[in-house]
Design an enzyme around this catalytic site. Structure first.
Site: not given
Ligand code: AMP
Length: 281
Positions: A37, A149-152, A187, A30, A155
């Protein structure tokens, strides 16, 4: 790096790469990109000759009272980061491009069960919004592999299940959570935190680590551990939505379990933070 905003341009480039026999790895985001990312992009590079990233703040996955309007949009900065990480193509569509007929009556993908627990309980419809946009993006990019990411954590499970159930020929790769030095998971929402809140936010990770240490030393009082952890966060000014100890598949753990995931969602001020930690005994 090529930047495209339309499906027609994206499809033309993907078709050319396919004709040339290239493998494609895909990183959906996003935007407001950070080191987490970019780690996904770096790992994508290792897996394929061509790396595609998308930046799309997906309205379908935000609830009516959530932060869709104020979600940080930083496309120029994102483009620079992706360029440095050697991404080949950035797809940055408008909502109109993805949902030309609007979102009412839209065909949706739902992954029942797993989408309604934990974050799904507090964000109804969120994971259907995620599954739907990821299915659309997979259909447009037609990647060999996609990195999440495993963060989510929840998801990631939803995407794995959707990909398996729909027999999509995409390898789903999970990437470990990237953290700041004090343990706070990176994040895009961390920038909502005030100067006072930011140092406090690291308590989430410390609390999960305390629970992990207890699990490793044989404590199986899951309920007691959860309640104590949630109380510690509340005492520090958080408003926890859940603090859970689950199996890697997100079921309730039995006493003889050897692997767990500790998962947290908590508000600090107006910022909703989520994190998780895998633990094995
Ligand atoms: P987002 O832009 O927040 O939707 O995240 C996009 C992708 O980046 C998703 O697969 C998230 O899980 C991953 N992501 C977000 N934050 C982290 C992080 N701190 N470490 C690893 N992956 C991440």
């Amino acid at each position: 790096m090529i930047t495209v905003h339309t499906i027609a341009e994206l499809r033309a480039q993907i078709a050319a790469w396919r004709r040339a026999g290239e493998r494609i790895a895909f990183v959906p985001t996003m935007g407001n990109l950070h080191r987490g990312h970019l780690e996904l992009v770096r790992r994508a590079r290792e897996r394929a000759g061509r790396v595609v990233a998308s930046v799309f703040v997906n309205p379908l996955q935000f609830g009516p009272n959530e932060d869709f309007e104020r979600y940080p949009r930083t496309l120029a900065q994102d483009r620079a980061g992706l360029e440095q990480a050697q991404c080949d193509l950035l797809f940055a569509p408008t909502a109109r491009e993805i949902y030309p007929r609007g979102m009412d009556g839209l065909t949706r993908i739902g992954v029942p069960g797993i989408s309604t627990v934990l974050c799904g309980e507090f964000r109804p419809g969120h994971f259907d919004g995620v599954a739907t946009v990821v299915a659309i993006l997979f259909n447009l990019v037609q990647p060999d592999a996609a990195l999440f990411g495993e963060k989510d954590y929840q998801q990631l499970l939803v995407i794995r299940r959707m990909t398996a159930d729909l027999h999509l020929p995409v390898e789903i790769v999970g990437v470990p959570t990237q953290r700041d030095a004090d343990g706070l998971a990176l994040s895009s929402r961390n920038q909502y935190l005030s100067a006072d809140e930011r140092p406090k936010a690291a308590l989430i990770h410390r609390t999960m680590q305390d629970v992990a240490a207890e699990l490793r030393r044989g404590n199986r009082d899951y309920r007691g551990l959860r309640e104590q952890a949630a109380a510690a966060l509340a005492a520090a000014g958080f408003r926890p939505q859940y603090f859970e100890i689950r199996t890697p598949g997100l079921d309730s753990p039995k006493p003889e379990e050897k692997e767990w995931v500790v998962l947290v969602a908590a508000y600090l001020g107006n910022t909703r933070l989520i994190d998780n930690l895998r633990v094995s005994s």
